[in-house]
Enzyme design. Structure first.
Site: not given
Ligand code: OAD
Length: 229
Positions: A54, A88-90, A105, A171-173
């Site tokens: 990380y 996203n964690v960004d 998340h 943009g997510t599966s």
């Protein structure tokens, strides 16, 4: 009153900013088995590896910039009440200027105590190392939701989704729950869009759903232009 838009984003929205997605890399995430770096078992087995992983992601993020998809979502706020629920964690949505971002998340730029989950610290780009402790003396860990852990922000995301006039997925599966199931809370009559170069396998039978087979930058810019007109 403005109409309400809820946007669910995944790794694909940040792909064109140079951050790699998870499942596109064949089960490896930047060279690691996902379960080794994103699960409580992985943490128990090798804390040093998890922290190093990380720390590297955080450094990579410092050099990344929001892309046109992130910026287009900011423009939506001119006409709509917009809430972004991101997996996203960004922090690229925030850096682009979006006002309401829910991190399902977690957040790469935060650390939290391993014994007192409410003790959360902003890292400002700094690393977390073995021996870095909270004020109560416990080791710090990344403020990330790992596989098998609770998703406390889900409730907040559901609260917005039940009132969404428009629901947008980018943009997510749609492979990871509970986030993937957020669409189940959106009213039947609401307009729904999915932007992704590959159709997610998620079994979607929803009414008023349009699939836009494009990358996030192009697909989102074009859709936002249409929606703000
Ligand atoms: P995935 O890697 O599972 O899916 C990425 C999606 O983005 C796929 O559907 C791709 O087709 C799509 N994609 C790739 N390039 C794109 C582009 N330029 N524009 C638009 N879409 C593009 O990522 P997520 O669905 O976000 O969890 O993964 C969900 C969760 O699994 C993550 O939040 C993470 C991971 O393990 C945790 O870290 C807890």
């Amino acid at each position: 009153m403005k109409k309400k838009i809820v946007v669910l984003t995944g790794a694909g929205v940040s792909a064109e900013s140079g951050l790699s997605t998870f499942r596109d890399s064949g089960g490896l995430w930047e060279g690691h088995n996902v379960m080794d770096v994103a699960s409580p078992e992985g943490w128990r087995k090798n804390k040093k590896l998890v922290l190093a992983f990380y720390n590297a992601r955080r450094r990579q993020l410092t050099n990344a910039r929001p892309n046109d998809a992130h910026f287009a979502l900011v423009k939506l706020e001119e006409k709509y009440d917009v809430t972004i629920a991101t997996q996203n964690v960004d922090d690229l949505h925030e850096r682009a200027g979006s006002s309401n971002v829910i991190h399902l998340h977690g957040d790469l730029n935060k650390a939290r105590s391993t014994s007192h989950p409410d003790l959360i610290y902003v890292l400002n780009g700094k690393d977390i190392n073995i021996g870095d402790k909270c004020e109560k003396g416990s080791q710090l860990r990344p403020h990330i939701v790992w596989f098998g852990e609770m998703v406390p922000m889900m409730e907040e995301a559901i609260k917005h989704s039940v009132d969404a006039d428009i629901f947008l997925i980018i943009g997510t599966s749609l492979a990871v729950y509970p986030a993937a199931g957020l669409i189940e809370f959106v009213p039947e009559y609401s307009e729904k869009y999915i932007i992704d170069p590959i159709k997610p396998e998620y079994n979607i039978h929803h009414s008023n759903l349009t699939f836009i087979q494009e990358k996030a930058t192009k697909g989102t810019t074009e859709l936002v232009e249409k929606l703000v007109k």
